[in-house]
Design a protein around this motif. Structure first.
Motif, mmCIF file in Angstrom:
data_model
loop_
_atom_site.group_PDB
_atom_site.id
_atom_site.type_symbol
_atom_site.label_atom_id
_atom_site.label_comp_id
_atom_site.label_asym_id
_atom_site.label_seq_id
_atom_site.Cartn_x
_atom_site.Cartn_y
_atom_site.Cartn_z
ATOM 1 N N LEU A 38 -8.929 11.179 -4.461
ATOM 2 C CA LEU A 38 -9.026 9.736 -4.263
ATOM 3 C C LEU A 38 -8.164 9.328 -3.081
ATOM 4 O O LEU A 38 -7.122 9.939 -2.818
ATOM 5 C CB LEU A 38 -8.556 8.993 -5.515
ATOM 6 C CG LEU A 38 -9.495 9.044 -6.719
ATOM 7 C CD1 LEU A 38 -8.737 8.737 -8.001
ATOM 8 C CD2 LEU A 38 -10.652 8.076 -6.546
ATOM 9 N N PHE A 39 -8.603 8.280 -2.362
ATOM 10 C CA PHE A 39 -7.879 7.840 -1.167
ATOM 11 C C PHE A 39 -7.376 6.413 -1.342
ATOM 12 O O PHE A 39 -8.038 5.568 -1.953
ATOM 13 C CB PHE A 39 -8.786 7.932 0.062
ATOM 14 C CG PHE A 39 -9.157 9.339 0.428
ATOM 15 C CD1 PHE A 39 -8.285 10.140 1.148
ATOM 16 C CD2 PHE A 39 -10.372 9.885 0.027
ATOM 17 C CE1 PHE A 39 -8.610 11.445 1.478
ATOM 18 C CE2 PHE A 39 -10.711 11.184 0.349
ATOM 19 C CZ PHE A 39 -9.829 11.965 1.074
ATOM 20 N N PHE A 40 -6.179 6.164 -0.785
ATOM 21 C CA PHE A 40 -5.534 4.863 -0.853
ATOM 22 C C PHE A 40 -5.043 4.460 0.528
ATOM 23 O O PHE A 40 -4.693 5.309 1.358
ATOM 24 C CB PHE A 40 -4.321 4.902 -1.801
ATOM 25 C CG PHE A 40 -4.652 5.275 -3.203
ATOM 26 C CD1 PHE A 40 -4.864 4.298 -4.164
ATOM 27 C CD2 PHE A 40 -4.754 6.601 -3.583
ATOM 28 C CE1 PHE A 40 -5.166 4.637 -5.468
ATOM 29 C CE2 PHE A 40 -5.061 6.956 -4.878
ATOM 30 C CZ PHE A 40 -5.271 5.962 -5.823
ATOM 31 N N SER A 41 -5.013 3.168 0.750
ATOM 32 C CA SER A 41 -4.378 2.613 1.939
ATOM 33 C C SER A 41 -3.106 1.927 1.487
ATOM 34 O O SER A 41 -3.139 1.036 0.641
ATOM 35 C CB SER A 41 -5.316 1.617 2.629
ATOM 36 O OG SER A 41 -4.692 1.054 3.766
ATOM 37 N N LYS A 42 -1.961 2.326 2.056
ATOM 38 C CA LYS A 42 -0.663 1.779 1.645
ATOM 39 C C LYS A 42 0.002 1.087 2.828
ATOM 40 O O LYS A 42 0.130 1.662 3.906
ATOM 41 C CB LYS A 42 0.241 2.892 1.124
ATOM 42 C CG LYS A 42 1.651 2.418 0.768
ATOM 43 C CD LYS A 42 2.524 3.571 0.334
ATOM 44 C CE LYS A 42 3.972 3.139 0.131
ATOM 45 N NZ LYS A 42 4.615 2.733 1.381
ATOM 46 N N LYS A 43 0.418 -0.146 2.609
ATOM 47 C CA LYS A 43 1.089 -0.901 3.665
ATOM 48 C C LYS A 43 2.484 -0.337 3.905
ATOM 49 O O LYS A 43 3.278 -0.207 2.988
ATOM 50 C CB LYS A 43 1.173 -2.380 3.316
ATOM 51 C CG LYS A 43 1.790 -3.220 4.425
ATOM 52 C CD LYS A 43 1.672 -4.691 4.122
ATOM 53 C CE LYS A 43 2.365 -5.517 5.205
ATOM 54 N NZ LYS A 43 1.826 -5.266 6.546
ATOM 55 N N SER A 44 2.763 -0.004 5.170
ATOM 56 C CA SER A 44 4.113 0.397 5.562
ATOM 57 C C SER A 44 4.788 -0.800 6.220
ATOM 58 O O SER A 44 4.340 -1.930 6.068
ATOM 59 C CB SER A 44 4.054 1.598 6.510
ATOM 60 O OG SER A 44 3.304 1.279 7.668
ATOM 61 N N SER A 45 5.839 -0.584 6.992
ATOM 62 C CA SER A 45 6.600 -1.701 7.557
ATOM 63 C C SER A 45 5.758 -2.588 8.462
ATOM 64 O O SER A 45 5.832 -3.810 8.396
ATOM 65 C CB SER A 45 7.809 -1.176 8.329
ATOM 66 O OG SER A 45 7.380 -0.283 9.356
#
Length: 656
Positions: free
Chosen positions: A512-519
């Protein structure tokens, strides 16, 4: 009828006006419960509107549409389709009939004749004690509410912001269609509604400045306007778009909700300032609902860096910010009542409603419970009363293409995906106030599982349809959950970073793939089922990702390009955003093997296209409403959520 009874899996208790479905309980209005009890007296019998009115509203002159509304609310509870009813059938020009047989509880007349053994008496004694205790608790809860509520106004389009004149002489509100808003005034004594604006416009927020009704009007720029001598006079212009505002009690400060770099922020400016200098209160990713407690203290709702909702207190003099961690999720609106007491909407311990909260003692009290389909858009406090702007709406699932399937369901949150190898729609629903996982096809809708969640973000069936993956919020934490259709249960639940979004499955159903907000951007994360661990696979990436025979496909945000990271370790550009020939960013983006699907939002519609990754050949798939949310595209089938026009109303709560 005061006896409890059962209709299929629903347990109905008229004494408490409650309906239970499995381990969930929700309440009916007493009159609506009386309608249900009347129909249940003799299932299969047709009761006319006149009979229902005479039984439920005796010796009263009321609108016959009350019966229609009661039947509508009952169908929402039972998730009953009036075109193919399983619970309540409409008999044209005759009335209504309850279809299922009614089963009565163990205290029915037939069973009460059975001989009682000693331990039966013990159980009866315990049960009687519990009933007395419940009655005592219920009585105290009703005493704690201590209010009277009445509907004062309703309309079929949207009501946005409202403000109550401090002495309750009138209520002003903004209403109309999104592109056709006006400001209105409703007189408290006569009930007469007067339109105060001549031209339809984009009006935002209402408050009183120096005892005069004030709003913000936006076109190319936003300006503060005030109603005086039967006309609107401009007072002040702003350099940022304004969506809401509040005036301090001493008329010295304005707190504005502005859009800055794609996020809502609260800024402070002096009313008499000509240079329009702003003091950013900024705490978190988004902020809204500015509300002054006094001349120096401002509170508002905000998301922190972990995307957790909180209440923020801001001191105008010292610029000090303090976050208040309330036991509420889904906070949307707030209003100051007096001193340190506020009214705030949200969900606490599975109960969605309007709460009274004391900022000093930190005590909560439920003022009004809300149905899943009801949203409080705004609140305003006057003299011993609160006016609620309640939006009742429903979201339906629609699809077009080879797999045509429409689902009408009493819910306000839908995230739907179509089965790759079937004509199934998988979706989440909060019809009972808590979230559930459902599947629907041409013949029926079926609940798969109840989920202990405050919110379900997105639903993704695997390519084999053996598993359904989704992310959910529960007790201010975010989780990845996996439902197994084979085992008919949730088989996985792991905590995720708050600022992560589920993108979908690999083509092998093992990842499964996720998009995670960084700085300052987004990273692409992978979760392999075999490893049970999150890991970063690409930086500055998001929107879409999958892994197939050729390698890892993902969208690179910095270059705005669909990339392929091949199995031999080489990177290649596939499609650049400019290849799509769009005037703005696509309103949907999805990848399926050799095709990139995307949506272009235009003035009155959304156009859905498919582009072949290899040949860059563009194909028109169809058109959907402009305000629809396209949740899934498979081959040439488009699935989207469509809001069904509901009802907007102003409801007054008298604080006794």
């Amino acid at each position: 009828m005061n006896r409890s009874f059962k209709i299929y899996d629903y347990y109905i208790d008229p004494a408490t006006s409650s309906v239970k479905l499995f381990n969930k309980e929700f309440r009916l209005e007493p009159k609506i419960m009386n309608v249900l009890c009347l129909l249940a007296q003799e299932s299969g019998k047709v009761y006319s509107k006149t009979e229902i009115l005479e039984h439920v509203w005796p010796n009263q002159v009321v609108d016959p549409e009350l019966v229609t509304r009661a039947i509508f609310e009952l169908r929402k509870i039972f998730c009953d389709d009036p075109k193919q009813p399983k619970y309540i059938k409409t008999i044209p020009r005759k009335g209504y009939m309850l279809l299922p047989q009614v089963e009565y509880g163990s205290h029915s007349a037939t069973q009460s004749k059975l001989p009682l053994k000693p331990f039966h008496f013990a159980f009866l004694l315990i049960g009687f004690s519990l009933i007395l205790a419940a009655a005592y608790i219920t009585k105290n809860e009703e005493h704690l509410k201590n209010y009277e509520e009445k509907l004062t106004y309703s309309r079929s389009d949207n009501i946005y912001e409202l403000i109550q004149e401090p002495n309750n002489q009138f209520t002003a509100f903004i209403a109309g269609e999104p592109q056709n808003k006006h400001i209105y005034k409703k007189d408290t004594l006569s009930g007469q509604v007067t339109q105060l604006t001549h031209d339809a416009g984009s009006y935002h927020g209402l408050d009183f400045l120096n005892n005069k009704l004030t709003s913000v009007r936006c076109s190319e720029e936003c300006e503060l306007i005030q109603f005086a001598n039967k006309q609107w006079l401009p007072l002040k212009k702003f350099k940022y778009p304004v969506s809401d505002f509040a005036v301090s009690p001493d008329n010295s400060y304005l707190a504005l909700t502005t859009l800055v770099k794609g996020s809502k922020q609260i800024v402070i400016t002096k009313v008499d300032s000509n240079d329009n200098e702003f003091e950013f209160t900024g705490l978190g990713l988004n902020a809204w609902q500015p509300t002054f407690l006094n001349n120096k203290t401002l509170i508002y709702i905000a998301n922190n860096e972990q995307n957790k909702l909180m209440l923020v207190s801001f001191n105008v003099s010292t610029h000090k910010k303090t976050s208040l961690d309330l036991p509420l999720t889904r906070m949307s609106a707030l209003a100051h009542i007096e001193n340190s007491q506020i009214a705030i909407t949200g969900k606490n311990n599975k109960q969605n409603g309007v709460w009274l909260y004391n900022l000093e003692t930190h005590k909560f009290n439920l003022l009004k419970s809300l149905k899943p389909a009801d949203t409080i858009r705004d609140m305003s406090v006057g003299l011993n009363s609160i006016i609620l702007n309640i939006q009742s709406r429903r979201i339906d699932i629609w699809s077009q293409g080879p797999k045509t399937l429409n689902v009408t369901h009493p819910s306000i949150d839908f995230n739907a995906a179509i089965g790759p190898h079937s004509n199934n729609l998988y979706f989440s629903s909060n019809r009972t106030g808590n979230y559930e996982l459902w599947v629907s096809n041409a013949s029926e809708s079926k609940r798969l599982s109840n989920v202990e969640a405050d919110l379900i973000d997105k639903v993704f069936p695997s390519h084999s349809e053996n598993f359904i993956a989704f992310t959910m919020l529960s007790q201010q934490r975010k989780f990845l959950a996996l439902y197994s259709k084979i085992d008919s249960k949730l088989t996985l639940k792991i905590e995720l970073p708050h600022a992560s979004n589920l993108l979908g499955w690999s083509e092998f159903d093992d990842e499964l793939f996720f998009s995670k907000k960084s700085s300052d951007s987004y990273d692409l994360l992978s979760f392999k089922l075999s490893e049970q661990k999150l890991k970063t696979v690409a930086l500055d990436a998001g929107y879409i990702a999958t892994r197939g025979q050729k390698g890892l496909f993902y969208y690179d945000l910095s270059s705005r390009t669909l990339m392929l990271y091949s199995v031999n370790g080489q990177k290649s550009d596939l499609i650049h955003l400019s290849d799509l020939n769009l005037e703005r960013l696509p309103s949907c983006l999805q990848l399926d093997k050799d095709n990139l699907f995307y949506c272009e939002r235009k003035k009155d519609k959304q156009v859905v296209y498919s582009m072949n990754i290899s040949t860059k050949e563009k194909t028109l798939l169809g058109e959907v409403p402009r305000n629809a949310f396209v949740s899934d595209i498979f081959e040439s089938t488009i699935v989207y959520d469509k809001e069904t026009q509901g009802n907007s109303s102003l409801s007054e709560i008298k604080l006794l």
